[in-house]
Design a protein around this motif. Sequence first.
Motif, mmCIF file in Angstrom:
data_model
loop_
_atom_site.group_PDB
_atom_site.id
_atom_site.type_symbol
_atom_site.label_atom_id
_atom_site.label_comp_id
_atom_site.label_asym_id
_atom_site.label_seq_id
_atom_site.Cartn_x
_atom_site.Cartn_y
_atom_site.Cartn_z
ATOM 1 N N ARG A 164 2.130 1.911 -3.430
ATOM 2 C CA ARG A 164 1.099 2.436 -4.334
ATOM 3 C C ARG A 164 0.859 3.927 -4.113
ATOM 4 O O ARG A 164 0.604 4.672 -5.050
ATOM 5 C CB ARG A 164 -0.204 1.672 -4.125
ATOM 6 N N ARG A 165 0.948 4.359 -2.847
ATOM 7 C CA ARG A 165 0.695 5.764 -2.531
ATOM 8 C C ARG A 165 1.895 6.662 -2.802
ATOM 9 O O ARG A 165 1.744 7.845 -3.001
ATOM 10 C CB ARG A 165 0.276 5.913 -1.073
ATOM 11 N N HIS A 166 3.105 6.120 -2.776
ATOM 12 C CA HIS A 166 4.317 6.916 -2.947
ATOM 13 C C HIS A 166 5.030 6.484 -4.227
ATOM 14 O O HIS A 166 5.703 5.462 -4.256
ATOM 15 C CB HIS A 166 5.246 6.751 -1.735
ATOM 16 N N HIS A 167 4.882 7.279 -5.259
ATOM 17 C CA HIS A 167 5.408 6.893 -6.559
ATOM 18 C C HIS A 167 6.926 6.857 -6.584
ATOM 19 O O HIS A 167 7.518 6.121 -7.357
ATOM 20 C CB HIS A 167 4.875 7.830 -7.633
ATOM 21 N N GLU A 195 0.830 -1.204 0.000
ATOM 22 C CA GLU A 195 0.000 0.000 0.000
ATOM 23 C C GLU A 195 0.866 1.256 0.000
ATOM 24 O O GLU A 195 0.578 2.228 -0.672
ATOM 25 C CB GLU A 195 -0.943 0.015 1.216
ATOM 26 N N TYR A 196 1.919 1.233 0.768
ATOM 27 C CA TYR A 196 2.838 2.370 0.834
ATOM 28 C C TYR A 196 3.425 2.652 -0.542
ATOM 29 O O TYR A 196 3.506 3.795 -0.972
ATOM 30 C CB TYR A 196 3.948 2.075 1.843
#
Length: 146
Positions: free
Chosen positions: A19-22, A16-17
């Motif tokens: 996915r949120r931080h490109h 998840e991390y």
Amino acid sequence: EHDSEDDSYEVLDLTEYARRHHWWNRVFGRNSGPIVEKYSVATQIVMGGVTGWCAGFLFQKVGKLAATAVGGGFLLLQIASHSGYVQVDWKRVEKDVNKAKKQLKKRANKAAPEINTLIEESTEFIKQNIVVSSGFVGGFLLGLAS
């Protein structure tokens, strides 16, 4: 009675991390290979070697410090116990150790798919960046020996 302790810890899901931080995907994702491949082989080996040496050196120093602290703590506890300053309730220690074993088994069974995914992604990263990875391993071993 202490099942509420499980809820007091926050679990960080790396997928998840990512996915949120490109930026995480750019550095460690599937497209990370071309970023490193911009540099010559010598530069890649030097970059991997320097970072590996730093990591190995820090690992060695922190490991010695941790071993000294843990060993010294056990030694002081044994001296205090032998001198009569501390009474150890071994039945309670055994009960707590068994409880901790059960919790670790329960958490390990839940974490197995994420660990396998992490291992697969790490293996893919190392394959894509074999030159930097080999430099890192060599530097890490030199750092441990320093």
